[in-house]
Design an enzyme around this catalytic site. Structure first.
Site, short mmCIF file in Angstrom:
data_model
loop_
_atom_site.label_atom_id
_atom_site.label_comp_id
_atom_site.label_asym_id
_atom_site.label_seq_id
_atom_site.Cartn_x
_atom_site.Cartn_y
_atom_site.Cartn_z
N LYS A 222 -29.87 68.73 -46.94
CA LYS A 222 -29.81 70.25 -46.86
C LYS A 222 -28.25 71.45 -47.44
O LYS A 222 -27.63 69.83 -48.19
CB LYS A 222 -29.27 70.99 -45.73
CG LYS A 222 -30.71 70.49 -44.18
CD LYS A 222 -31.20 71.35 -44.72
CE LYS A 222 -33.30 71.84 -44.35
NZ LYS A 222 -32.65 71.97 -43.00
N ARG A 256 -33.99 64.66 -37.13
CA ARG A 256 -35.09 64.77 -38.73
C ARG A 256 -34.62 64.33 -39.77
O ARG A 256 -33.78 65.06 -40.38
CB ARG A 256 -35.47 66.18 -38.20
CG ARG A 256 -36.96 65.60 -39.15
CD ARG A 256 -37.81 68.04 -39.00
NE ARG A 256 -38.93 67.72 -39.77
CZ ARG A 256 -38.46 68.44 -40.62
NH1 ARG A 256 -37.20 68.55 -41.19
NH2 ARG A 256 -39.84 68.50 -41.70
#
Length: 294
Positions: A222, A256
């Site tokens: 991210k 994840r």
């Protein structure tokens, strides 16, 4: 840390708590932020899925629409054409649990029929509440993710989590989804616009345990990791693994990720430390109670 047995479709389950669970990301899209276009062909997707399973992923999360900021939505026909053949092939392979990353009721229903065990809804049931009906009717595991997109968020990062996720949980319960089918995901990066907001969510992650459900962390590659490390998306594996360890120690059970192997190793050490802490606490309690008995 909330632990227990996660009930899934097709008579399957996953025990959560003792060891971290790796969910491998399989984006069958041309435009995902770090791996767009790499796995569009079914043979490429299956090769990546096999690689992630060999490296230690217990679940493969198959998505057919990019969720990066500013991504163009795709028609449901295109989404289904991307994900359903791969889900069917993974089901025939039989080596991992299968999750479908979708917010569409029809896609979720077809994916479970094709062999998926889990539905992962990045809109937390608040775009198409019918996803909850699919989970209730099929017994599929349900990942309910928090997002701040398309709405006014509360100023406090945890208050906003509780406000949004409680609405989602009410939708799930009204539809008949059992609590043991549900995992929550706080949605790192989804309208958490600054590195500071994501870091605040990490720092206070353990407060989410009050919701009473197992938690999945999706920090992989991210933007906030890049803001801290200075790395481009494809080079954020080590940074992701660091966040995985931090969040494991704060109560996350599922992770994840794109880069499976490095997270497997990092989380093995986190699990080992948690186990030693549990043993040390048990010994301390035995020592204290033993003295009192004497």
């Amino acid at each position: 840390m909330t632990t227990g047995r996660w009930q899934l479709a097709h008579g399957r389950h996953l025990d959560l708590g003792g060891k971290a669970v790796i969910v491998g990301i399989l984006n069958i899209t041309p435009d995902s932020f770090s791996d767009g276009g790499l796995f569009l062909a079914p043979e490429q997707a299956m090769a990546q899925a096999r690689r992630m399973v060999e490296e230690g992923a217990s679940v493969i999360d198959v998505g057919g629409e990019s969720t990066r900021p500013g991504a163009s939505p795709v028609a449901f026909e295109e989404e289904q054409a991307r994900v359903l053949p791969v889900i069917e092939a993974l089901a025939r392979l039989g080596k991992a649990l299968i999750s479908v990353d979708t917010y569409r009721e029809d896609t979720a229903r077809l994916a479970v029929a094709a062999g998926a065990h889990i539905v992962n809804d990045v809109w937390g049931l608040q775009r198409e509440p019918g996803v909850a009906r699919v989970a209730a009717e099929t017994g599929a595991g349900l990942v309910i993710m928090h997002t701040g997109r398309d709405r006014q968020k509360l100023p406090d990062v945890i208050e906003d989590q509780f406000s949004f996720l409680k609405k989602s949980l009410e939708i799930a319960r009204r539809s008949g989804v059992a609590d043991d089918q549900i995992v929550l995901d706080p949605g790192f990066g989804f309208a958490k616009e600054t590195a500071e907001e994501n870091l605040d969510l990490m720092a206070r992650f353990s407060e989410l345990d009050a919701l009473g459900f197992p938690l999945m962390a999706g920090t992989s590659r991210k933007r906030f990791i890049g803001a801290v490390t200075g790395r481009d998306a494809s080079a954020r594996g080590a940074g992701t693994a660091a966040t995985s360890v931090i969040l494991r120690l704060k109560g996350a059970q599922l992770f994840r990720v794109h880069d499976v192997a490095i997270n497997v190793d990092a989380l093995a050490l986190a699990d080992a430390m948690l186990a030693r802490e549990t043993t040390a606490q048990a010994r301390k309690s035995e020592s204290i109670f033993g003295k009192h008995d004497a």
